[in-house]
Design an enzyme around this catalytic site. Sequence first.
Site, PDB file in Angstrom:
ATOM      1  N   GLU A 291       0.830  -1.207   0.000  1.00  0.00           N
ATOM      2  CA  GLU A 291       0.000   0.000   0.000  1.00  0.00           C
ATOM      3  C   GLU A 291       0.868   1.262   0.000  1.00  0.00           C
ATOM      4  O   GLU A 291       1.848   1.356   0.731  1.00  0.00           O
ATOM      5  CB  GLU A 291      -0.902  -0.013   1.227  1.00  0.00           C
ATOM      6  N   LYS A 355      -9.595   2.607  -3.337  1.00  0.00           N
ATOM      7  CA  LYS A 355     -10.128   2.110  -2.069  1.00  0.00           C
ATOM      8  C   LYS A 355     -11.548   2.630  -1.863  1.00  0.00           C
ATOM      9  O   LYS A 355     -11.841   3.799  -2.089  1.00  0.00           O
ATOM     10  CB  LYS A 355      -9.222   2.540  -0.912  1.00  0.00           C
ATOM     11  N   CYS A 408      -5.670  -2.475   2.557  1.00  0.00           N
ATOM     12  CA  CYS A 408      -5.528  -2.424   4.011  1.00  0.00           C
ATOM     13  C   CYS A 408      -6.702  -3.106   4.704  1.00  0.00           C
ATOM     14  O   CYS A 408      -7.017  -4.257   4.426  1.00  0.00           O
ATOM     15  CB  CYS A 408      -5.350  -0.981   4.461  1.00  0.00           C
TER      16      CYS A 408
END
Length: 534
Positions: A291, A355, A408
């Site tokens: 990430e 995301k 994540c």
Amino acid sequence: MERFADKVILVWGFKRALLAVLAGAFAVLALPPIGFFAAMFISFTLLVWLIDGAAASPEASFLGRLWPSFAIGWLFGFGYFVAGLWWLGHALLIDSEEFAWALPLAILGLPAVLAVYYGLATAIARIFWSDGMGRIAALAASFGLFEWLRSVTFTGFPWNAIGYGMMPMPLMMQSAHVIGAMGVTALAVFVFAAPALLGTRQGAAWGVGLATLLFAAHLGYGAYALYVAPKASPVPEEKRPVIRLVQPMIDQAAKMDSDADRSAIFETHLKLSAAPPQSGGRKPDIIVWPETAIPFILTDNQDALTRIADTLDDNQILIAGAVRAEEMGPGNPVRYYNSIIVIDGRGQIVAASDKVHLVPFGEYLPFENFLNDLGIQNIVEMPGGFSASATRHLLELPTGLKLYPLVCYEIIFPDEMTGDIAEAGAILNITNDAWFGNTPGPYQHFQQARVRAVETGLPLIRDGNSGISAIVNAHGQIVAGLGLNETGFADATLEGFGGGASDSFPRQTYFWLTETLLLLIGSISRMGFIFKAN
């Protein structure tokens, strides 16, 4: 055991409150990195006895009669979440001058809020409370319901749901493929709480017998799934892509330092990507970076794309975490996205995914204008914070492989594994757990990621800046990887992909059926208890 149960039931005042907190904290031993699942048998046995003794004044209102049980559940939850989530404070110490003041909110405030779910769970269970096995079933149904609510309300935060204490290893993860993590949670509470019946004798034979049967079925199905039912991979070994996980172990403080040598960080990733395979293995077909691995806006840096092209072979693919900027037109602020970018061997961006589920106070600030006036900022320094993508779509690689992308902590949400996941060949999860240092956080995160692989029946490609990075098969078993705080790379072939997600079990339906059956047992027992009392 009856004598000990009586002492717990009758304990009062400060000792009672302290015992509830300690019982909750002790349950955390069942979670990674320790994984001593038997700890929850002790914790939930104590919880049942404490609820048994949670008596209110006969003159109290309906809510007043539930208050003692709510208080016990809240204290239990407070101990559980403080002991299980204290490591969140580590992220605030990365920039301690700016965020040290918020440590009490992270270490005590968040657990105090999350504990409300457990308080409500015990309060609702108390409505169906009886002398025998029914109260165990009611407690299990109530915990299952409120753990599910914790995963979907107020953006959701299902971290360390009780069921994970019943899944410390692949053998004990396989039931999640049938009833999901929340279904495992409901039945786990029943099993963990069953020993309480031995201390009060009411319904002990039926309750402990049923709990033993459930636990045996849990282990038996795990053994069947791992050792009896495995099928050959639909893709031959020589045609399976070799995945390289790059774990650079970049210090989080250095990543946040505006004066840091971003070129050096970038070159570290390139060097690990270009390293020859170990033990004479095949060169990687797909290279994965963690990430926000690219320390600048990639589309503004053509030289960086050129360096990537120079590093990759023509037929290699790089999947990297990066910040994506989107111009919104004159007079409008730039929007930033926490993204996954796919780059081919010619240095061209061929796919991307943003995301969807952002971290409150980390990637965006709720009630931003109001909190900014109070001097409160995001932990991640980004003008206006990150923006969330409206939808999640598959990443389709030039080879045809489709990946279900999760950035994540998106991977901790079972209910978000939907949409076109049935068309995916694997789950892709990139993360940066360096925020949390050498604490239980990264281990807990990794366990939940493995359970998502088991639930969906898909292999998992997981890459983290500081670890834990791994290729995990569809049964939650680690094929290859790197431990926490290791620097290097790991190469492995992707096993079990190609068939799409396994939808042979409607997990949500089975979860609600489990909840209904537990509640039915609790209700029938409660009705019998009332008739007996009359």
